[in-house]
Design an enzyme around this catalytic site. Sequence first.
Site, PDB file in Angstrom:
ATOM      1  N   ASP A 187       0.859  -1.178   0.000  1.00  0.00           N
ATOM      2  CA  ASP A 187       0.000   0.000   0.000  1.00  0.00           C
ATOM      3  C   ASP A 187       0.903   1.239   0.000  1.00  0.00           C
ATOM      4  O   ASP A 187       1.880   1.321   0.745  1.00  0.00           O
ATOM      5  CB  ASP A 187      -0.900  -0.009   1.242  1.00  0.00           C
ATOM      6  N   ASN A 222     -12.771  -3.581   2.989  1.00  0.00           N
ATOM      7  CA  ASN A 222     -13.837  -2.575   3.012  1.00  0.00           C
ATOM      8  C   ASN A 222     -14.734  -2.710   1.783  1.00  0.00           C
ATOM      9  O   ASN A 222     -14.233  -2.894   0.669  1.00  0.00           O
ATOM     10  CB  ASN A 222     -13.226  -1.164   3.027  1.00  0.00           C
ATOM     11  N   GLN A 243     -14.422   2.191   1.850  1.00  0.00           N
ATOM     12  CA  GLN A 243     -13.794   1.765   0.592  1.00  0.00           C
ATOM     13  C   GLN A 243     -13.567   2.972  -0.315  1.00  0.00           C
ATOM     14  O   GLN A 243     -14.512   3.685  -0.641  1.00  0.00           O
ATOM     15  CB  GLN A 243     -14.683   0.740  -0.131  1.00  0.00           C
ATOM     16  N   HIS A 276     -10.330  -5.689  -2.613  1.00  0.00           N
ATOM     17  CA  HIS A 276      -8.954  -5.897  -2.146  1.00  0.00           C
ATOM     18  C   HIS A 276      -8.957  -6.172  -0.651  1.00  0.00           C
ATOM     19  O   HIS A 276      -9.865  -5.756   0.065  1.00  0.00           O
ATOM     20  CB  HIS A 276      -8.070  -4.689  -2.466  1.00  0.00           C
ATOM     21  N   PHE A 277      -7.920  -6.832  -0.220  1.00  0.00           N
ATOM     22  CA  PHE A 277      -7.732  -7.176   1.192  1.00  0.00           C
ATOM     23  C   PHE A 277      -6.489  -6.450   1.691  1.00  0.00           C
ATOM     24  O   PHE A 277      -5.430  -6.521   1.057  1.00  0.00           O
ATOM     25  CB  PHE A 277      -7.515  -8.686   1.359  1.00  0.00           C
ATOM     26  N   HIS A 278      -6.632  -5.753   2.816  1.00  0.00           N
ATOM     27  CA  HIS A 278      -5.483  -5.121   3.468  1.00  0.00           C
ATOM     28  C   HIS A 278      -4.882  -6.127   4.445  1.00  0.00           C
ATOM     29  O   HIS A 278      -5.601  -6.724   5.254  1.00  0.00           O
ATOM     30  CB  HIS A 278      -5.923  -3.909   4.297  1.00  0.00           C
TER      31      HIS A 278
HETATM   32  P1  AMP Z   1      -9.783   1.175   0.563  1.00  0.00           P
HETATM   33  O1  AMP Z   1     -10.018   2.420   1.382  1.00  0.00           O
HETATM   34  O2  AMP Z   1     -10.102  -0.084   1.313  1.00  0.00           O
HETATM   35  O3  AMP Z   1     -10.453   1.264  -0.794  1.00  0.00           O
HETATM   36  O4  AMP Z   1      -8.208   1.116   0.341  1.00  0.00           O
HETATM   37  C1  AMP Z   1      -7.565   1.635  -0.778  1.00  0.00           C
HETATM   38  C2  AMP Z   1      -6.086   1.598  -0.468  1.00  0.00           C
HETATM   39  O5  AMP Z   1      -5.373   1.720  -1.685  1.00  0.00           O
HETATM   40  C3  AMP Z   1      -5.612   2.740   0.448  1.00  0.00           C
HETATM   41  O6  AMP Z   1      -5.014   2.175   1.615  1.00  0.00           O
HETATM   42  C4  AMP Z   1      -4.589   3.477  -0.410  1.00  0.00           C
HETATM   43  O7  AMP Z   1      -3.480   3.935   0.324  1.00  0.00           O
HETATM   44  C5  AMP Z   1      -4.186   2.425  -1.437  1.00  0.00           C
HETATM   45  N1  AMP Z   1      -3.697   2.935  -2.704  1.00  0.00           N
HETATM   46  C6  AMP Z   1      -4.264   3.882  -3.480  1.00  0.00           C
HETATM   47  N2  AMP Z   1      -3.543   4.077  -4.597  1.00  0.00           N
HETATM   48  C7  AMP Z   1      -2.490   3.230  -4.540  1.00  0.00           C
HETATM   49  C8  AMP Z   1      -1.390   2.947  -5.381  1.00  0.00           C
HETATM   50  N3  AMP Z   1      -1.211   3.578  -6.557  1.00  0.00           N
HETATM   51  N4  AMP Z   1      -0.496   2.015  -4.992  1.00  0.00           N
HETATM   52  C9  AMP Z   1      -0.655   1.367  -3.821  1.00  0.00           C
HETATM   53  N5  AMP Z   1      -1.681   1.573  -2.970  1.00  0.00           N
HETATM   54  C10 AMP Z   1      -2.585   2.496  -3.324  1.00  0.00           C
END
Ligand code: AMP
Length: 136
Positions: A30, A86, A93, A99-101
């Site tokens: 991330d 999320n 989200q 996606h999974f964190h």
């Molecule tokens: P969500 O809020 O669950 O949709 O998480 C989206 C995640 O994607 C966030 O933690 C962002 O920091 C991450 N993110 C957004 N753009 C990028 C990118 N280009 N490369 C890596 N992570 C990203």
Amino acid sequence: MADCIFCMIIDGRIPSAKIYEDARVLVFLDINPVVPGHTLVVPKTHCRMLWDAPTEALEACSAVLKRVAAALMTGLAAEGLNVVQNNGAVAGQEIEHVHFHLIPRYRGDGFKVPWPARPYPEGALERTLAKIKAAL
Ligand code: AMP
Ligand code: ZN
């Protein structure tokens, strides 16, 4: 999906710090970590929500989640790990591609999942249970 950031990363149109890739799954760091090593596990098929995703894509993610979680624990000497997923803006989200964190955890890392748990009012547990079971 042309305007999906994660599809662009999967296609190689946007660079990423790639950890692992196979035919169905991509794993990368991330860009804005909650804790260093915060990792995203992403199915290559574009799907917005968990319940939209093909079962085989989720099964592939599940196997990779286990493997990468173990690598974060040993490789980064993590003491614990959160898996966060999320769905929908109301749930936090930002990118509408499932996606999974994976968030490695350390004592004193300053991250706390807000979890304001409270008991059900009288009768609400039974009503909630019935609605979910009826929809299953
Ligand atoms: P969500 O809020 O669950 O949709 O998480 C989206 C995640 O994607 C966030 O933690 C962002 O920091 C991450 N993110 C957004 N753009 C990028 C990118 N280009 N490369 C890596 N992570 C990203
Ligand atoms: Zn996408």
